[in-house]
Design a protein around this motif. Structure first.
Motif, PDB file in Angstrom:
ATOM      1  N   ALA A 116      34.606 -34.602 -78.836  1.00  0.00           N
ATOM      2  CA  ALA A 116      35.564 -35.657 -78.989  1.00  0.00           C
ATOM      3  C   ALA A 116      36.900 -34.524 -79.306  1.00  0.00           C
ATOM      4  O   ALA A 116      37.800 -34.711 -78.677  1.00  0.00           O
ATOM      5  N   GLU A 117      36.480 -34.541 -80.663  1.00  0.00           N
ATOM      6  CA  GLU A 117      37.865 -33.620 -81.232  1.00  0.00           C
ATOM      7  C   GLU A 117      37.950 -32.288 -80.087  1.00  0.00           C
ATOM      8  O   GLU A 117      39.696 -32.051 -81.002  1.00  0.00           O
ATOM      9  N   LEU A 118      37.034 -31.888 -80.588  1.00  0.00           N
ATOM     10  CA  LEU A 118      37.231 -30.484 -79.538  1.00  0.00           C
ATOM     11  C   LEU A 118      38.271 -30.632 -78.362  1.00  0.00           C
ATOM     12  O   LEU A 118      38.802 -29.953 -77.735  1.00  0.00           O
ATOM     13  N   ALA A 119      37.607 -31.584 -77.540  1.00  0.00           N
ATOM     14  CA  ALA A 119      38.471 -31.587 -76.164  1.00  0.00           C
ATOM     15  C   ALA A 119      39.571 -32.633 -76.634  1.00  0.00           C
ATOM     16  O   ALA A 119      40.777 -31.912 -75.652  1.00  0.00           O
ATOM     17  N   ALA A 120      40.191 -33.379 -77.203  1.00  0.00           N
ATOM     18  CA  ALA A 120      41.378 -33.854 -78.423  1.00  0.00           C
ATOM     19  C   ALA A 120      42.434 -32.499 -78.486  1.00  0.00           C
ATOM     20  O   ALA A 120      42.968 -32.229 -78.202  1.00  0.00           O
ATOM     21  N   ALA A 121      41.548 -31.562 -79.133  1.00  0.00           N
ATOM     22  CA  ALA A 121      42.553 -30.923 -79.525  1.00  0.00           C
ATOM     23  C   ALA A 121      42.822 -29.354 -78.263  1.00  0.00           C
ATOM     24  O   ALA A 121      44.781 -29.048 -78.538  1.00  0.00           O
ATOM     25  N   GLN A 122      41.917 -29.238 -77.526  1.00  0.00           N
ATOM     26  CA  GLN A 122      42.601 -28.997 -76.090  1.00  0.00           C
ATOM     27  C   GLN A 122      43.263 -29.346 -75.893  1.00  0.00           C
ATOM     28  O   GLN A 122      44.277 -28.616 -75.079  1.00  0.00           O
ATOM     29  N   ALA A 123      42.784 -30.690 -75.389  1.00  0.00           N
ATOM     30  CA  ALA A 123      44.441 -31.200 -74.118  1.00  0.00           C
ATOM     31  C   ALA A 123      45.569 -31.375 -75.551  1.00  0.00           C
ATOM     32  O   ALA A 123      46.683 -31.401 -75.025  1.00  0.00           O
ATOM     33  N   GLU A 124      45.486 -31.350 -76.498  1.00  0.00           N
ATOM     34  CA  GLU A 124      46.961 -31.052 -77.494  1.00  0.00           C
ATOM     35  C   GLU A 124      47.414 -29.827 -76.916  1.00  0.00           C
ATOM     36  O   GLU A 124      48.530 -29.553 -76.537  1.00  0.00           O
ATOM     37  N   ALA A 125      46.498 -29.223 -77.657  1.00  0.00           N
ATOM     38  CA  ALA A 125      47.451 -26.980 -77.086  1.00  0.00           C
ATOM     39  C   ALA A 125      47.666 -27.237 -75.330  1.00  0.00           C
ATOM     40  O   ALA A 125      48.794 -26.386 -75.631  1.00  0.00           O
ATOM     41  N   GLN A 126      46.789 -27.654 -74.021  1.00  0.00           N
ATOM     42  CA  GLN A 126      47.648 -27.546 -72.741  1.00  0.00           C
ATOM     43  C   GLN A 126      48.628 -28.320 -72.728  1.00  0.00           C
ATOM     44  O   GLN A 126      49.251 -28.305 -72.513  1.00  0.00           O
ATOM     45  N   ALA A 127      48.898 -29.351 -73.440  1.00  0.00           N
ATOM     46  CA  ALA A 127      50.099 -30.500 -73.448  1.00  0.00           C
ATOM     47  C   ALA A 127      51.893 -29.844 -73.903  1.00  0.00           C
ATOM     48  O   ALA A 127      52.666 -29.867 -73.614  1.00  0.00           O
ATOM     49  N   GLN A 128      50.668 -28.574 -74.876  1.00  0.00           N
ATOM     50  CA  GLN A 128      52.374 -27.837 -75.317  1.00  0.00           C
ATOM     51  C   GLN A 128      52.935 -26.899 -75.303  1.00  0.00           C
ATOM     52  O   GLN A 128      53.963 -27.270 -74.802  1.00  0.00           O
TER      53      GLN A 128
END
Length: 560
Positions: free
Chosen positions: A541-553
């Motif tokens: 979940a942590e990796l997925a959240a970080a990847q989603a945050e990077a994609q949004a940026q």
């Protein structure tokens, strides 16, 4: 009563045997039981005397414990009773804590053995490394042989110490009391025991001669079935009596052997005393568990009977070791020599073990006075033969074929058993085995760089990422720190077979460094066990959240 699934069911193997038991099968079991009972007679006395106890302690241990183990055990053919492996342990406990505390320790060990079986821990004994078993078995064999030097040489030693170097010193100081007659009897016993199976193994050379002599072939066949220790005991006792040899006998050392049934006597138990007996209790329980289950495994391999139930066997061993000390007995376990004799004599069910106990009881009750004439050097010779057969001496010659880890554990356990005691040897041996196993497993884990695409670092993970191998993940940190900001880090994990919580923590630390440098961490191709742990620990979940945050940026960045 319904037991929880975590507890083993108390179901003696004898109950299964009774379902389709026949008269012909009974007579085969009875014949095997009588044979084993005769074989057990000299061994039980020898084990007790070598352990610092009276001969009747060994006899009644073989009778009571042997009966209970066969009645309640989980093996069709295992024979229980006093064993050579306990000689050194029992002698040491008596020297340090006294006979009364030995009885208490044995009963407490019986409780532990029963609980081990009830909690289904019988299978865990199989995980004791063979290096440790070989090491302490050979060490015990050496100590048994050393303990018999006093009686074999006829030395006048009032009391032998318990530790190795003190025994050597005592033997050397009393070398002047050497008795040639005792040495000759012991030597004749050892040579005879080695020659007995060799002689009957070459009977085909005399077959033509036997066929020409009426009745000789049948007499030869009957004689060849006699157990070597019994033949040595009878013939050498008669020889010593006829020649009037001046050697120490059971009668001259112990007086008499009681011909009646043993009396029930509760040892003086207190919790204050029990606190000081933790180490002896654990030693007896551990050795009893290992010896009995190893013996049962040997029986499975050489017999056609159903495989043993290790948990039921431990519960039976527990009951036997709890009850036997109440009658002055010593620790009991499965005995390989008597079990093998039982199998080769045609046994197929626990009934043979019950008959063995009854046979031995009848011998003790009807012919105990005759045992007073047995020379102690003859019993020493029997134990020297037992010690030789107990040791796996070829393992020393085979050490050159194995790794340094194997040599270290086996030789370390052997030396510690001889110089210190069995408990220390097993504890240190297990620690060494675990440490070397961790080292070996950690060497199997590796991280290999792969070609990446654009601003990307790609690595292949091999093996098991656990607490012994996390330093290799730490090395990735320097690679990330030297990479350009925003680098994408990919770990291909389809060859990562195992992951533990320490490995998860190492990946979290790597993820933290990757994020500090503006990148993202990706785990690809996780196997079921690593995938499940990553999900349950929250790492996925942590990796997925970080990847989603990077994609949004990236989606909201100018020019995109």
């Amino acid at each position: 009563m319904h037991l929880p699934h975590a507890l083993a069911r108390f179901h003696p193997r004898l109950l299964d045997t009774c379902r389709d038991y026949s008269r012909a099968r009974f007579w085969r079991d009875a014949g095997a039981g009588v044979t084993v009972g005769i074989v057990a007679l000299p061994l039980a006395m020898a084990f007790a005397i070598a352990s610092g106890m009276k001969p009747e302690a060994g006899l009644w241990t073989a009778i009571i414990a042997g009966f209970l183990i066969s009645l309640l055990g989980g093996s069709n053919v295992q024979i229980g009773g006093p064993a050579g492996a306990f000689i050194v342990v029992v002698y040491g406990i008596i020297e340090r804590h006294g006979l009364a505390n030995l009885l208490i320790s044995t009963s407490l060990a019986g409780v532990l053995l029963f609980l081990m079986g009830l909690l289904r821990l019988g299978t865990l004994v199989r995980y004791v490394p063979v290096t440790i078993v070989v090491g302490f078995t050979n060490g015990i064999a050496v100590l048994i042989a050393l303990s018999q030097m006093k009686d074999w040489l006829g030395l006048q030693v009032p009391r032998m110490p318990a530790d190795f170097f003190s025994q050597l010193n005592t033997l050397w100081l009393h070398r002047g009391s050497f008795n040639p007659a005792a040495f000759g009897l012991g030597l004749a016993c050892v040579v005879g025991l080695f020659a007995w199976p060799w002689l009957w193994g070459r009977k085909h050379r005399f077959q033509a001669t036997l066929d020409d002599i009426p009745g000789m072939r049948r007499a030869w066949r009957a004689t060849s079935r006699l157990p070597g220790p019994v033949v040595a005991l009878v013939t050498l006792t008669l020889l010593a009596w006829v020649l009037g040899l001046q050697v120490e006998t059971i009668g001259s050392r112990f007086g008499t052997i009681p011909t009646g049934l043993p009396e029930l006597a509760l040892p003086d138990f207190s919790w204050e005393t029990a606190k000081h007996l933790l180490n002896p209790t654990l030693t007896i329980a551990l050795l009893g568990a290992v010896e009995s289950l190893l013996c049962a495994r040997v029986a499975d391999q050489i017999s056609n009977t159903p495989r043993h139930d290790p948990n039921q066997e431990l519960m039976a061993q527990g009951v036997a070791n709890f009850v036997t000390p109440l009658f002055g007995g010593m620790p009991a376990t499965g005995t390989i020599a008597r079990t093998v004799t039982n199998i080769r004599s045609g046994a197929s069910s626990p009934v043979s073990g019950l008959v063995h106990a009854v046979t031995l009881a009848l011998i003790v009750l009807l012919a105990a006075p005759l045992a007073l004439l047995i020379p102690l050097p003859v019993l020493a010779g029997i134990l020297l033969f037992v010690a030789w057969n107990m040791g796996e001496w070829h393992e020393f010659a085979d050490l050159k074929h194995y790794s340094g880890h194997y040599r270290l554990v086996m030789l370390g356990t052997f030396v510690l058993t001889v110089v210190f005691d069995l408990t220390v040897a097993i504890e240190v041996g297990l620690l060494l085995a675990c440490a070397l196993f961790i080292r070996r497993m950690s060497s199997l884990f590796s991280v290999a760089p792969l070609p990446g695409q654009g601003p990307e670092l790609r690595f292949q993970l091999y093996g098991a990422l656990f607490f012994g191998a996390v330093d290799r993940i730490d090395r990735l940190v320097s690679a990330v720190e030297q990479a350009p900001p925003g680098t994408r880090v990919v770990l291909e994990a389809h060859q990562l077979i195992a992951l533990d919580s320490t490995g998860v923590d190492a990946l979290r630390q790597l993820h933290r460094v990757v994020r500090q440098h503006g990148g993202t961490l990706h785990l690809e191709g996780l196997q079921p066990q690593p995938h499940d742990l990553a999900r349950r620990s929250g790492l996925s979940a942590e990796l997925a959240a970080a990847q989603a945050e990077a994609q949004a940026q990236n989606d909201t960045s100018p020019g995109l």
